[in-house]
Design an enzyme around this catalytic site. Structure first.
Site, PDB file in Angstrom:
ATOM      1  N   GLU A 270       1.681   1.641 -11.331  1.00  0.00           N
ATOM      2  CA  GLU A 270       2.895   1.276 -10.588  1.00  0.00           C
ATOM      3  C   GLU A 270       3.091  -0.235 -10.594  1.00  0.00           C
ATOM      4  OE1 GLU A 270       5.556   1.599  -9.057  1.00  0.00           O
ATOM      5  OE2 GLU A 270       5.847   3.624  -8.293  1.00  0.00           O
TER       6      GLU A 270
ATOM      7  N   ARG B 136       0.133   5.323   3.588  1.00  0.00           N
ATOM      8  CA  ARG B 136      -0.338   4.203   2.771  1.00  0.00           C
ATOM      9  C   ARG B 136       0.824   3.339   2.316  1.00  0.00           C
ATOM     10  NH1 ARG B 136       1.234   4.889  -2.426  1.00  0.00           N
ATOM     11  NH2 ARG B 136       1.360   6.972  -3.349  1.00  0.00           N
TER      12      ARG B 136
ATOM     13  N   ASN C  63       3.179   1.595  -0.409  1.00  0.00           N
ATOM     14  CA  ASN C  63       3.710   2.007  -1.709  1.00  0.00           C
ATOM     15  C   ASN C  63       4.378   0.794  -2.358  1.00  0.00           C
ATOM     16  OD1 ASN C  63       3.833   4.297  -3.493  1.00  0.00           O
ATOM     17  ND2 ASN C  63       6.034   4.365  -3.181  1.00  0.00           N
TER      18      ASN C  63
ATOM     19  N   GLU D 151       3.578  13.148   1.354  1.00  0.00           N
ATOM     20  CA  GLU D 151       5.033  13.024   1.264  1.00  0.00           C
ATOM     21  C   GLU D 151       5.750  13.773   2.381  1.00  0.00           C
ATOM     22  OE1 GLU D 151       6.574  13.608  -2.669  1.00  0.00           O
ATOM     23  OE2 GLU D 151       4.875  12.592  -3.605  1.00  0.00           O
TER      24      GLU D 151
ATOM     25  N   ASP E  15      12.361   6.297  -9.000  1.00  0.00           N
ATOM     26  CA  ASP E  15      11.102   5.725  -8.521  1.00  0.00           C
ATOM     27  C   ASP E  15      11.281   4.211  -8.389  1.00  0.00           C
ATOM     28  OD1 ASP E  15       8.371   5.052  -8.092  1.00  0.00           O
ATOM     29  OD2 ASP E  15       7.704   6.802  -9.199  1.00  0.00           O
TER      30      ASP E  15
END
Length: 292
Positions: A17, A105, A107, A126, A203
């Site tokens: 990511e 957490r 992101n 989620e 995303d």
């Protein structure tokens, strides 16, 4: 509308990511969230570095004075600059904003034009509405911007800094806000574009010098470019099912780097988890460093 991609770094990241070009170090920084690793890549020399973080790491961004600011499981922290040579592991760690929430957490995150960090969170499973978006000022002051988010993801600003783009992935929307108070506040949330059913989920994102928004499609095997009016005008097709984010890098900010994930795939493509690059894809914007 496919484009020729290359493999910049063959890797097996669980959840690659957050690619970010660090102009001072002339390298790309990206993370493996669930691997708790920050990766560095110098495209000229080919040099690769990997550092372990204190916790799962959603994003890592350069600091103006050297070192990194990181969005971790329990909050946002900073690493001091590396030792002699400047490209080794970062130095001592300290918390800037520690606010642990069980099962949640850090992101994706991004640095705004004013040098603040906008850091998102999400529930590990989620669960709807458990995430948030928080602005961390250079002095460490934290201001909650959004509550009730599910998967806080892509964040970016228009070239003139007057608009902020944002993604809460399950909504399938790329939203846009007006920037107010010198960059400290956003208002007027509205839809820029929606990713249609069956095309994957939006995303991470990046904004190019023309003001177009590039969005990675989780489960969509592609990166899309939308104009400032929200019109789809380019698709970069990829062999991996789960691209996660994109960023321009290289000396001229013309190469589009794309992170990818293996997480949740029973039979991932051999390139899943690698860092990909589309040379000469366009021209990106210089990204500010965290001013704290």
């Amino acid at each position: 509308m496919g484009s020729a991609f290359e493999v910049a770094v063959p890797a097996r990241a669980t959840l690659g990511e957050g690619p970010t070009w660090d102009p001072a170090a002339r390298r790309l920084i990206w993370v493996d969230i669930l691997g708790a690793r920050v990766h560095g890549f110098d495209p000229v020399s080919g040099r690769r570095t990997v550092w372990a973080t204190e916790q799962h790491v959603g994003a890592a961004k350069p600091r103006a004075g050297g070192g990194l600011v990181v969005n971790l499981r329990d909050g946002v922290g900073a690493y001091a600059p590396a030792g002699p040579g400047g490209d080794g592991p970062p130095g001592a760690f300290r918390w800037l904003h520690r606010a642990p929430v069980p099962g949640v957490r850090g992101n994706d995150a991004a640095v705004g034009p004013d040098g603040s960090l906008w850091a998102g969170t999400m529930d590990y499973g989620e669960a709807p509405g458990r995430g948030s978006l928080t602005r961390i000022a250079p002095d460490g002051t934290a201001t909650r911007v959004l509550d009730g988010v599910t998967v806080s993801n892509g964040i970016g600003w228009s070239p003139d800094g007057r608009l902020m783009y944002y993604i809460d992935t399950p909504t399938r929307r790329i939203d846009v806000f007006d920037v107010a108070d010198g960059g400290a506040r956003v208002t007027g949330r509205r839809e820029l574009a929606t990713v249609e059913e069956g095309a994957g989920f939006p995303d991470g994102l990046t904004v190019d010098a023309e003001g177009c928004v590039w969005v990675a499609l989780w489960d969509g095997a592609a990166v899309r470019r939308y104009t400032p009016a929200g019109r789809l005008d380019r698709v970069v097709e990829l062999p991996v099912r789960r691209p996660t984010a994109a960023a321009f890098g290289g000396a001229g900010l013309t190469d589009l780097y794309i992170t990818t994930a293996r997480a949740g795939l029973s039979a991932p493509h051999p390139l899943s988890g690698s860092l990909l690059v589309v040379p000469d894809a366009g021209r990106g914007l210089p990204q500010p460093s965290f001013a704290g």
